[in-house]
Design a protein around this motif. Sequence first.
Motif, PDB file in Angstrom:
ATOM      1  N   CYS A 102       0.586  -1.002  -0.138  1.00 48.86           N
ATOM      2  CA  CYS A 102      -0.096   0.118  -0.198  1.00 48.86           C
ATOM      3  C   CYS A 102       1.031   1.178   0.228  1.00 48.86           C
ATOM      4  CB  CYS A 102      -0.859  -0.199   1.491  1.00 48.86           C
ATOM      5  SG  CYS A 102      -1.989  -1.780   1.114  1.00 48.86           S
ATOM      6  N   PRO A 103       1.201   1.864  -1.123  1.00 52.55           N
ATOM      7  CA  PRO A 103       1.922   2.986  -1.303  1.00 52.55           C
ATOM      8  C   PRO A 103       1.766   4.064   0.344  1.00 52.55           C
ATOM      9  CG  PRO A 103       0.147   3.240  -2.942  1.00 52.55           C
ATOM     10  CD  PRO A 103      -0.036   2.041  -2.749  1.00 52.55           C
ATOM     11  N   ASN A 104       0.736   4.619   0.350  1.00 51.88           N
ATOM     12  CA  ASN A 104       0.312   5.844   1.681  1.00 51.88           C
ATOM     13  C   ASN A 104       0.749   5.124   2.909  1.00 51.88           C
ATOM     14  OD1 ASN A 104      -2.327   3.656   0.864  1.00 51.88           O
ATOM     15  ND2 ASN A 104      -2.598   5.141   2.502  1.00 51.88           N
ATOM     16  N   LEU A 105       0.799   3.409   2.851  1.00 57.87           N
ATOM     17  CA  LEU A 105       1.658   3.556   4.640  1.00 57.87           C
ATOM     18  C   LEU A 105       2.963   3.338   4.409  1.00 57.87           C
ATOM     19  CD1 LEU A 105      -1.454   0.829   4.882  1.00 57.87           C
ATOM     20  CD2 LEU A 105      -1.179   2.843   5.589  1.00 57.87           C
ATOM     21  N   ASP A 148       9.284   5.162   6.687  1.00 60.32           N
ATOM     22  CA  ASP A 148      10.154   5.231   5.417  1.00 60.32           C
ATOM     23  C   ASP A 148       8.249   5.069   4.622  1.00 60.32           C
ATOM     24  OD1 ASP A 148      12.093   6.175   5.726  1.00 60.32           O
ATOM     25  OD2 ASP A 148      13.155   4.699   4.324  1.00 60.32           O
ATOM     26  N   VAL A 149       7.585   6.068   3.976  1.00 60.14           N
ATOM     27  CA  VAL A 149       6.583   5.466   3.731  1.00 60.14           C
ATOM     28  C   VAL A 149       7.134   4.960   2.123  1.00 60.14           C
ATOM     29  CG1 VAL A 149       4.547   6.916   2.000  1.00 60.14           C
ATOM     30  CG2 VAL A 149       5.248   7.784   4.339  1.00 60.14           C
ATOM     31  N   VAL A 150       5.717   3.798   1.648  1.00 61.85           N
ATOM     32  CA  VAL A 150       6.401   3.358   0.714  1.00 61.85           C
ATOM     33  C   VAL A 150       6.423   4.146  -0.730  1.00 61.85           C
ATOM     34  CG1 VAL A 150       5.330   1.527  -0.419  1.00 61.85           C
ATOM     35  CG2 VAL A 150       5.644   0.855   1.665  1.00 61.85           C
ATOM     36  N   ALA A 151       5.579   5.129  -0.743  1.00 63.06           N
ATOM     37  CA  ALA A 151       4.851   6.077  -2.187  1.00 63.06           C
ATOM     38  C   ALA A 151       7.003   6.620  -2.107  1.00 63.06           C
ATOM     39  CB  ALA A 151       4.222   6.899  -2.240  1.00 63.06           C
ATOM     40  N   ASP A 152       7.735   6.963  -1.768  1.00 63.83           N
ATOM     41  CA  ASP A 152       8.578   7.963  -0.982  1.00 63.83           C
ATOM     42  C   ASP A 152       9.887   6.739  -1.784  1.00 63.83           C
ATOM     43  OD1 ASP A 152       7.194   9.921  -0.925  1.00 63.83           O
ATOM     44  OD2 ASP A 152       7.988   9.542   1.205  1.00 63.83           O
TER      45      ASP A 152
END
Length: 491
Positions: A102-105, A148-152
């Motif tokens: 989940c990119p926002n987590l 770290d946020v996955v989307a980053d």
Amino acid sequence: MFASATPLIDSTPLVTFKGTGKSFGAVRALNDVELCVQPGECLGLIGHNGAGKSTLMQVLAGTLAADCGALWIGGADRRGDYGVQQARQCGIRCVFQELSLCPNLTVAENTRLMCPSVRGFGWRRKARALIEASLDEIFPGHGIAAEDVVADLPIGKRQMVEIARAFCQVNEQVALVILDEPTSSLDSRVAGQLLAFVRRFVASGGSIILISHILGEMLATCDRIAVMRDGRVVDTRAASGFTHATLVESMGSAAKGASQQAGGFASKRAHGSPVIDQRPAAQRDGRSVVAHRGEIVGLAGLAGHGQSQLLTQVLRQRIKAGTGAALVAGDRQTDGVFPLWSIAENITISSLSQLKRGSLINPGASAAMAAQWQQRMAIRTPDMSNGILSLSGGNQQKALFARALGSSSDVILMDDPMRGVDVGTKREVYSIILEEAARGRTFIWYTTELEELDYCDHIYVFRDGQAVVDLPRDELSEERILRGSFAEESA
């Protein structure tokens, strides 16, 4: 740490497929598959895109139900009573080619989703400890924080998190892990760390199913290799019983090797003004990445060292100048496909100005273009009006190549585009790239696969966001690429 030892082979297979079949409409994805996996074994699964590998693994992971046949796990027939939860209870985990984070987590929060028994007061601390221990074990020096946020994260680090998460154990044993193209976004150093861990995990009694189109990885890492073609297992033997040539032969490919195809492709560096002259944003000296008309320029080095950023710079600069460029994205789910559109629409979207009849799009011309590129790229589908996600990952990537090559752009940018593409298809695409370059198109090609650099006229090695080495192909060697990547050479 797992101790190195001879794989622990039990007489009872951990997993057995018997007569497994699966269809999607008119497409027969699996046809009477017979295959077993032993405890303490790394089984390699290889075949062309669309051969049925990922479909078979989805049946094992419980995300798809087979139409016929039996699935035995640990000596028990799971026919009719099997899904994702049951697979997990059997100790089966899967890392699919298309990442599921989940990119926002955050990394820790994604770990909690995979480990529901981590709950209650202090669950973040527990999840953080779990994923950090797994990352440290598999990828020493990974540089990933649990917060770290996955989307980053770049795609390579996202893949590292996905893999490490699959090996996290709380109250259940991990008996078998399916790794579907696990090194496709990893540089050679990190890929080596993962494959070394796979051997340690297998030596401890665990099982791995490894799907990869990198033949050297399969031969060096697997105990046995099963070859799939047209939905069937057509050959299974000890990895030591295969060579690169016999693996390709078993898959049914008659493609030529890289050196044969690339040989004789003369450099254009000395002719005319460059089409591309782009200085990387982080460059501390005056060096630029230069590409001439009809030239294939390779970008090498460890993943995440500025190669993708250079491609973005070139794309933005050419759009600003009104000259444009076509991009073949490596992260197709984020940057490539339009998931709600058909295969044909995904291919023709960059060529709409060529397909107009008056002020409207000509449907006949659009269909003809899609059919032409289906044939040229050998996209495996019964109907180009099907959704793009109906294709296997490798066939989706072929559609992205068709979109770029079918456009009118003279410059094609390729951001590690061969992720998940089988060896036969790769070589077919390489031939098309060489043909298009011979016609005057210019390619800038970032790749994490060293053998692909043999197709390039010039190679720039990147380190810390800078082009630190510029090599003509006749000076190319793996040693010089690695030395440049690890700060042992600059030129």
